[in-house]
Design a protein around this motif. Structure first.
Motif, PDB file in Angstrom:
ATOM      1  N   ASP A 207      -0.807   1.108 -10.913  1.00 47.68           N
ATOM      2  CA  ASP A 207      -0.809  -0.241  -9.925  1.00 47.68           C
ATOM      3  C   ASP A 207       0.055  -0.981 -10.775  1.00 47.68           C
ATOM      4  N   LYS A 208      -0.041  -1.348 -11.931  1.00 43.42           N
ATOM      5  CA  LYS A 208       0.658  -2.268 -12.738  1.00 43.42           C
ATOM      6  C   LYS A 208       2.026  -1.906 -12.814  1.00 43.42           C
TER       7      LYS A 208
ATOM      8  N   THR B 219      -5.439   4.838  -1.929  1.00 38.38           N
ATOM      9  CA  THR B 219      -4.771   3.799  -1.224  1.00 38.38           C
ATOM     10  C   THR B 219      -5.284   3.593   0.025  1.00 38.38           C
TER      11      THR B 219
ATOM     12  N   GLY C  27      -6.832   0.647  -1.702  1.00 37.14           N
ATOM     13  CA  GLY C  27      -5.822   0.335  -2.335  1.00 37.14           C
ATOM     14  C   GLY C  27      -5.983  -0.613  -3.637  1.00 37.14           C
ATOM     15  N   CYS C  28      -7.350  -0.985  -3.866  1.00 36.62           N
ATOM     16  CA  CYS C  28      -7.745  -1.947  -4.733  1.00 36.62           C
ATOM     17  C   CYS C  28      -8.280  -1.057  -5.866  1.00 36.62           C
ATOM     18  N   LEU C  29      -8.417  -1.528  -7.265  1.00 38.45           N
ATOM     19  CA  LEU C  29      -8.973  -1.070  -8.433  1.00 38.45           C
ATOM     20  C   LEU C  29     -10.308  -1.532  -8.512  1.00 38.45           C
TER      21      LEU C  29
ATOM     22  N   THR D 264       1.676   6.596  -6.861  1.00 35.41           N
ATOM     23  CA  THR D 264       0.449   7.375  -7.179  1.00 35.41           C
ATOM     24  C   THR D 264       1.154   8.727  -6.959  1.00 35.41           C
TER      25      THR D 264
ATOM     26  N   ARG E  97       0.939  -1.243   0.078  1.00 36.56           N
ATOM     27  CA  ARG E  97      -0.014   0.060  -0.059  1.00 36.56           C
ATOM     28  C   ARG E  97       0.780   1.191  -0.030  1.00 36.56           C
TER      29      ARG E  97
ATOM     30  N   ARG F  83       3.532  -2.792  -8.932  1.00 36.79           N
ATOM     31  CA  ARG F  83       3.569  -4.276  -9.007  1.00 36.79           C
ATOM     32  C   ARG F  83       4.580  -4.981  -9.865  1.00 36.79           C
TER      33      ARG F  83
ATOM     34  N   ASP G 186      -5.001   2.169 -12.732  1.00 35.57           N
ATOM     35  CA  ASP G 186      -4.849   0.927 -13.157  1.00 35.57           C
ATOM     36  C   ASP G 186      -3.355   0.748 -13.522  1.00 35.57           C
TER      37      ASP G 186
ATOM     38  N   LEU H  28       2.324   1.552  -3.297  1.00 34.92           N
ATOM     39  CA  LEU H  28       1.385   2.203  -4.380  1.00 34.92           C
ATOM     40  C   LEU H  28       0.973   3.667  -4.149  1.00 34.92           C
TER      41      LEU H  28
END
Length: 109
Positions: A100-101, A37, A47-49, A15, A8, A104, A97, A11
């Motif tokens: 995030d990619k 987040t 923190g999720c899409l 961001t 998190r 990760r 999106d 991310l």
């Protein structure tokens, strides 16, 4: 070497970097990043899409920020330019999106 940051946190930093690259002041970018987040709703956990792309983080000229679900082909692109206070002319938007990619992939998670 063990990870020193949570996913998190990574991310959030990614961001913030994407927002600063769009011209958002760093302090505003930090606060705005937490809207994704650290905050969620019925459709998405913090923190999720969103389940269906696209997840967009909008930062408005007045400093407000919000996470918008703008499904591809939905015709909801105008929603990106409307904050809680009504229509805004100045908005910076990033595709969460993509951030995030990138994060990760960089962390290999």
């Amino acid at each position: 070497m063990a990870h020193k940051l949570s996913l998190r946190s990574a991310l959030r930093i990614g961001t913030m970097g994407a927002l600063v690259a769009q011209g958002v002041e760093p302090s505003v970018a930090g606060w705005a990043a937490t809207r994704w987040t650290d905050s969620g709703n019925d459709e998405r956990l913090p923190g999720c899409l969103f389940a269906e792309p696209l997840t967009v983080l909008c930062v408005f000229a007045d400093g407000d920020a919000r996470v918008v679900h703008s499904p591809i082909g939905s015709g909801r692109a105008f929603d990106l330019f409307v904050s809680h206070g009504g229509r805004q002319n100045g908005v910076r938007a990033i595709l969460v999106d993509f951030v995030d990619k990138q994060v990760r992939l960089g962390l290999k998670v």
